[in-house]
Enzyme design. Structure first.
Site, PDB file in Angstrom:
ATOM      1  N   GLU A 127       0.501  -1.368  -0.571  1.00  0.00           N
ATOM      2  CA  GLU A 127      -0.041  -0.642   0.218  1.00  0.00           C
ATOM      3  C   GLU A 127       0.977   1.112   0.072  1.00  0.00           C
ATOM      4  O   GLU A 127       2.206   1.139   0.148  1.00  0.00           O
ATOM      5  CB  GLU A 127      -0.663  -0.133   1.140  1.00  0.00           C
ATOM      6  CG  GLU A 127      -1.884  -1.292   1.001  1.00  0.00           C
ATOM      7  CD  GLU A 127      -2.654  -0.980   2.200  1.00  0.00           C
ATOM      8  OE1 GLU A 127      -3.230  -0.372   3.102  1.00  0.00           O
ATOM      9  OE2 GLU A 127      -3.879  -2.262   2.468  1.00  0.00           O
ATOM     10  N   GLY A 131       5.216  -0.427   2.238  1.00  0.00           N
ATOM     11  CA  GLY A 131       5.489  -1.395   1.166  1.00  0.00           C
ATOM     12  C   GLY A 131       6.674  -2.526   2.048  1.00  0.00           C
ATOM     13  O   GLY A 131       6.661  -2.948   2.425  1.00  0.00           O
ATOM     14  N   GLN A 280      43.470  -2.939 -19.584  1.00  0.00           N
ATOM     15  CA  GLN A 280      43.821  -4.078 -18.270  1.00  0.00           C
ATOM     16  C   GLN A 280      42.730  -3.191 -17.861  1.00  0.00           C
ATOM     17  O   GLN A 280      42.181  -3.843 -16.628  1.00  0.00           O
ATOM     18  CB  GLN A 280      44.853  -3.674 -17.854  1.00  0.00           C
ATOM     19  CG  GLN A 280      45.817  -4.654 -17.769  1.00  0.00           C
ATOM     20  CD  GLN A 280      47.453  -4.914 -17.390  1.00  0.00           C
ATOM     21  OE1 GLN A 280      47.162  -4.152 -15.983  1.00  0.00           O
ATOM     22  NE2 GLN A 280      48.376  -5.765 -17.617  1.00  0.00           N
ATOM     23  N   GLN A 337      29.044   1.906 -19.011  1.00  0.00           N
ATOM     24  CA  GLN A 337      30.698   3.069 -18.872  1.00  0.00           C
ATOM     25  C   GLN A 337      31.835   2.582 -19.823  1.00  0.00           C
ATOM     26  O   GLN A 337      32.206   3.375 -20.387  1.00  0.00           O
ATOM     27  CB  GLN A 337      31.515   2.759 -17.603  1.00  0.00           C
ATOM     28  CG  GLN A 337      32.521   3.185 -17.331  1.00  0.00           C
ATOM     29  CD  GLN A 337      32.028   5.359 -16.658  1.00  0.00           C
ATOM     30  OE1 GLN A 337      30.745   5.162 -16.828  1.00  0.00           O
ATOM     31  NE2 GLN A 337      33.208   5.618 -16.930  1.00  0.00           N
ATOM     32  N   GLY A 341      29.729   6.726 -25.076  1.00  0.00           N
ATOM     33  CA  GLY A 341      28.530   7.111 -25.330  1.00  0.00           C
ATOM     34  C   GLY A 341      27.144   6.686 -25.303  1.00  0.00           C
ATOM     35  O   GLY A 341      26.170   7.043 -25.810  1.00  0.00           O
ATOM     36  N   GLU A 364       9.642  -7.162  -4.667  1.00  0.00           N
ATOM     37  CA  GLU A 364       9.364  -8.393  -3.528  1.00  0.00           C
ATOM     38  C   GLU A 364      10.378  -8.014  -2.290  1.00  0.00           C
ATOM     39  O   GLU A 364      11.067  -9.012  -2.204  1.00  0.00           O
ATOM     40  CB  GLU A 364       9.846  -9.589  -4.649  1.00  0.00           C
ATOM     41  CG  GLU A 364       9.139  -8.878  -5.586  1.00  0.00           C
ATOM     42  CD  GLU A 364       8.483 -10.826  -6.446  1.00  0.00           C
ATOM     43  OE1 GLU A 364       8.861 -11.528  -5.717  1.00  0.00           O
ATOM     44  OE2 GLU A 364       7.794 -11.174  -7.097  1.00  0.00           O
ATOM     45  N   THR A 366      13.630  -4.765  -0.856  1.00  0.00           N
ATOM     46  CA  THR A 366      14.198  -4.489  -1.002  1.00  0.00           C
ATOM     47  C   THR A 366      15.203  -4.682  -0.650  1.00  0.00           C
ATOM     48  O   THR A 366      16.179  -5.985   0.625  1.00  0.00           O
ATOM     49  CB  THR A 366      14.663  -2.260  -0.103  1.00  0.00           C
ATOM     50  OG1 THR A 366      14.679  -2.916   1.244  1.00  0.00           O
ATOM     51  CG2 THR A 366      13.070  -1.748  -0.686  1.00  0.00           C
TER      52      THR A 366
HETATM   53  N1  CAA Z   1       7.660 -17.761   5.606  1.00  0.00           N
HETATM   54  C1  CAA Z   1       6.706 -17.806   6.474  1.00  0.00           C
HETATM   55  N2  CAA Z   1       6.584 -17.096   7.658  1.00  0.00           N
HETATM   56  C2  CAA Z   1       7.033 -15.974   8.247  1.00  0.00           C
HETATM   57  C3  CAA Z   1       8.206 -15.773   7.187  1.00  0.00           C
HETATM   58  C4  CAA Z   1       8.484 -16.224   6.131  1.00  0.00           C
HETATM   59  N3  CAA Z   1       9.662 -16.563   5.394  1.00  0.00           N
HETATM   60  N4  CAA Z   1       9.240 -14.617   7.269  1.00  0.00           N
HETATM   61  C5  CAA Z   1       8.121 -14.690   8.448  1.00  0.00           C
HETATM   62  N5  CAA Z   1       7.086 -15.369   8.809  1.00  0.00           N
HETATM   63  C6  CAA Z   1       6.167 -15.225  10.044  1.00  0.00           C
HETATM   64  C7  CAA Z   1       6.537 -15.141  11.277  1.00  0.00           C
HETATM   65  O1  CAA Z   1       7.683 -16.563  11.687  1.00  0.00           O
HETATM   66  C8  CAA Z   1       5.821 -14.661  12.056  1.00  0.00           C
HETATM   67  O2  CAA Z   1       4.837 -15.637  12.630  1.00  0.00           O
HETATM   68  P1  CAA Z   1       4.019 -15.499  13.712  1.00  0.00           P
HETATM   69  O3  CAA Z   1       3.370 -14.361  14.068  1.00  0.00           O
HETATM   70  O4  CAA Z   1       3.432 -16.945  14.004  1.00  0.00           O
HETATM   71  O5  CAA Z   1       5.924 -15.350  15.388  1.00  0.00           O
HETATM   72  C9  CAA Z   1       4.887 -13.783  11.232  1.00  0.00           C
HETATM   73  O6  CAA Z   1       5.488 -14.202   9.734  1.00  0.00           O
HETATM   74  C10 CAA Z   1       5.460 -12.120  11.059  1.00  0.00           C
HETATM   75  O7  CAA Z   1       6.987 -12.016  11.099  1.00  0.00           O
HETATM   76  P2  CAA Z   1       7.946 -10.981  11.749  1.00  0.00           P
HETATM   77  O8  CAA Z   1       7.784 -10.772  13.156  1.00  0.00           O
HETATM   78  O9  CAA Z   1       9.523 -11.431  11.277  1.00  0.00           O
HETATM   79  O10 CAA Z   1       7.351  -9.694  10.505  1.00  0.00           O
HETATM   80  P3  CAA Z   1       7.958  -7.977  10.619  1.00  0.00           P
HETATM   81  O11 CAA Z   1       6.452  -7.229  10.807  1.00  0.00           O
HETATM   82  O12 CAA Z   1       9.211  -7.958  11.313  1.00  0.00           O
HETATM   83  O13 CAA Z   1       8.214  -8.040   9.028  1.00  0.00           O
HETATM   84  C11 CAA Z   1       9.467  -8.572   6.988  1.00  0.00           C
HETATM   85  C12 CAA Z   1       9.871  -8.878   7.922  1.00  0.00           C
HETATM   86  C13 CAA Z   1      10.877  -9.368   6.660  1.00  0.00           C
HETATM   87  C14 CAA Z   1      10.568  -7.214   7.011  1.00  0.00           C
HETATM   88  C15 CAA Z   1       9.008  -8.738   6.352  1.00  0.00           C
HETATM   89  O14 CAA Z   1       7.545  -7.505   6.569  1.00  0.00           O
HETATM   90  C16 CAA Z   1       8.796  -8.210   4.486  1.00  0.00           C
HETATM   91  O15 CAA Z   1       9.318  -8.826   3.994  1.00  0.00           O
HETATM   92  N6  CAA Z   1       8.668  -6.835   4.289  1.00  0.00           N
HETATM   93  C17 CAA Z   1       8.970  -7.125   2.518  1.00  0.00           C
HETATM   94  C18 CAA Z   1       8.136  -7.479   2.287  1.00  0.00           C
HETATM   95  C19 CAA Z   1       8.466  -7.341   0.483  1.00  0.00           C
HETATM   96  O16 CAA Z   1       9.180  -7.876  -0.289  1.00  0.00           O
HETATM   97  N7  CAA Z   1       7.026  -6.220  -0.390  1.00  0.00           N
HETATM   98  C20 CAA Z   1       7.541  -6.755  -1.764  1.00  0.00           C
HETATM   99  C21 CAA Z   1       5.741  -6.886  -1.864  1.00  0.00           C
HETATM  100  S1  CAA Z   1       4.962  -7.315  -2.737  1.00  0.00           S
HETATM  101  C22 CAA Z   1       6.010  -7.190  -4.824  1.00  0.00           C
HETATM  102  O17 CAA Z   1       7.287  -6.923  -5.444  1.00  0.00           O
HETATM  103  C23 CAA Z   1       5.689  -7.539  -6.193  1.00  0.00           C
HETATM  104  C24 CAA Z   1       6.005  -7.489  -7.451  1.00  0.00           C
HETATM  105  O18 CAA Z   1       5.394  -6.301  -8.031  1.00  0.00           O
HETATM  106  C25 CAA Z   1       6.751  -8.050  -8.666  1.00  0.00           C
END
Ligand code: CAA
Length: 382
Positions: A127, A131, A280, A337, A341, A364, A366
């Site tokens: 949203e 992100g 080189q 690079q 040009g 997916e 950062t």
């Molecule tokens: N697999 C399964 N479960 C998972 C997991 C995984 N890889 N990673 C975390 N979880 C679970 C945890 O076990 C936890 O579960 P419980 O509540 O049972 O303990 C729960 O999820 C919450 O985990 P965290 O407390 O670790 O969560 P967090 O809020 O600290 O966030 C984060 C973790 C890694 C930062 C995550 O938010 C993240 O990956 N953020 C990035 C989001 C992202 O990649 N967005 C991309 C958008 S989609 C896109 O880009 C598509 C496109 O357009 C091509």
């Protein structure tokens, strides 16, 4: 240890390479310039099994493994990154999630059309204010007495949003529960209450359409909930683990294209009486490009192999995506690079590779999020 590919994996790679060379590469410049969605090419990819590579045959897919997916993604991305973005969302984020968490009826209903390239799928997590911090989402789904949910809210940066028929949506069902208050839903964009918003004018992957979407009292039936209520965040994270292997492959494809263009150029372009590849300073860049490309490829194949074996691969997927995306950025930068040009000119595709590579460090997860995932998994600390 086995470094070779199976006959099936090579066959899929050949199919992808043929379509990439015959259909995608010739129009890559046009699609980049106009931003036109390459529907005809996507249909051709679908007809050849590339929109559902890991999807079992009974749901219309090619029934191949993740290594085959990596090989195909690299070929398509080397021809045009935007096509590989569409391919990766259909394969990794849409089909994969439903195959892993969906009911039999959901697999039958949603996967076949996407795997065969007749319809496009999308994945709606992000949203405008959430992100990297995905649990900060506000899109809300409220359970009704009849077991259905009413969805209201907006999602941003939805890859294939302008053309998708079906979307895997993540929305808050239990505020205050954080990650455990998020549920995944299967959305039909032809239904009332679904709206498309502004299209993003992007720097790269321009033919991959991206837009905002909005829900106003969109009704989700009980059989359109993906997985269990409250399981949505885990579904999103699991799906993204697999998705990151796809983005790593995309980065390798872009980097390989830039690398191959550079090898050809340094042999042909002369300065101070010799090919610039004989200097080189150029040779050092070529050697570093080659090392980064090979490292990215091997790390990505490792993650793919682990996934295909049914083993844990979350850390390895993040290692692969981080390494490959940063390699792609570095390699395309050096390619530009070395081309001087001409690298800066739109007459050659090198500047497109450079623009396209950047997104692999952003979507997916950062590079910062990949480092966070790797370090948390390695240390157990957070
Ligand atoms: N697999 C399964 N479960 C998972 C997991 C995984 N890889 N990673 C975390 N979880 C679970 C945890 O076990 C936890 O579960 P419980 O509540 O049972 O303990 C729960 O999820 C919450 O985990 P965290 O407390 O670790 O969560 P967090 O809020 O600290 O966030 C984060 C973790 C890694 C930062 C995550 O938010 C993240 O990956 N953020 C990035 C989001 C992202 O990649 N967005 C991309 C958008 S989609 C896109 O880009 C598509 C496109 O357009 C091509």
């Amino acid at each position: 240890m086995e470094f070779g590919f199976s006959e099936e994996q090579r066959m899929l790679q050949d199919v992808a390479r043929r379509i990439a060379r015959e259909k995608i590469a010739p129009s890559a410049e046009y699609h980049d310039r106009t931003g036109e969605f390459p529907l005809e090419n996507i249909r051709a990819l679908g007809e050849n099994g590339l929109m559902g590579i890991e999807v079992p045959a009974e749901y219309g897919g090619a029934a191949m493994d993740t290594v085959a997916y990596v090989l195909a993604m690299i070929e398509i991305a080397a021809a045009d990154a935007a096509h590989s973005t569409i391919l990766s969302v259909n394969n990794s984020l849409f089909c994969n999630g439903i195959l892993s968490f969906g009911t039999e009826a959901q697999k039958q209903k949603y996967v076949r059309d996407i795997a065969e390239g007749r319809e496009i799928g999308a994945f709606a997590l992000t949203e405008s204010q959430s992100g990297s911090d995905a649990t900060a989402m506000r899109c809300r789904a409220i359970r009704q007495d009849d077991g259905s949910f009413l969805v209201n809210g907006k999602k941003s940066w939805i890859t294939s949003g302008p053309v998708a028929r079906y979307i895997v949506l993540f929305a808050v069902t239990d505020p205050g529960q954080g990650a455990r208050g998020i549920t995944a839903f299967l959305i039909d964009t032809a239904r009332e209450g679904f709206h498309r918003g502004k299209t993003e004018p992007k720097m790269g992957i321009r033919a991959s359409a991206t837009c905002e979407i909005e829900f106003t009292d969109y009704r989700v039936r009980p059989d359109e909930v993906l997985g269990a209520e409250g399981q949505g965040f885990k579904i999103a994270m699991g799906v993204l683990d697999a998705g990151r292997i796809g983005i790593a492959s995309q980065a390798i494809g872009i980097a390989r294209a830039a690398y191959e263009a550079t090898i050809a150029y340094v042999k042909e372009r002369k300065a101070f009486g010799q090919p610039i590849g004989a200097f080189q300073m150029t040779q050092a860049k070529i050697a570093d490009m080659k090392c980064k490309l090979d490292a990215a490829l091997l790390l990505t194949l490792r993650a793919a192999w682990l996934k295909s074996q049914g083993q844990r691969f979350s850390t390895e997927a993040s290692v692969a995506k981080l390494t490959a995306s940063e390699a792609a950025m570095w390699i395309t930068h050096q390619a530009l690079q070395i081309h001087g040009g001409m690298g800066y000119s739109k007459e050659l595709p090198v500047e497109r590779y450079f623009r396209d590579a950047k997104i692999t460090e952003i979507y997916e997860g950062t590079s910062e999020i990949q480092r966070l995932v790797i370090a948390r998994n390695e240390t157990g600390l957070r």
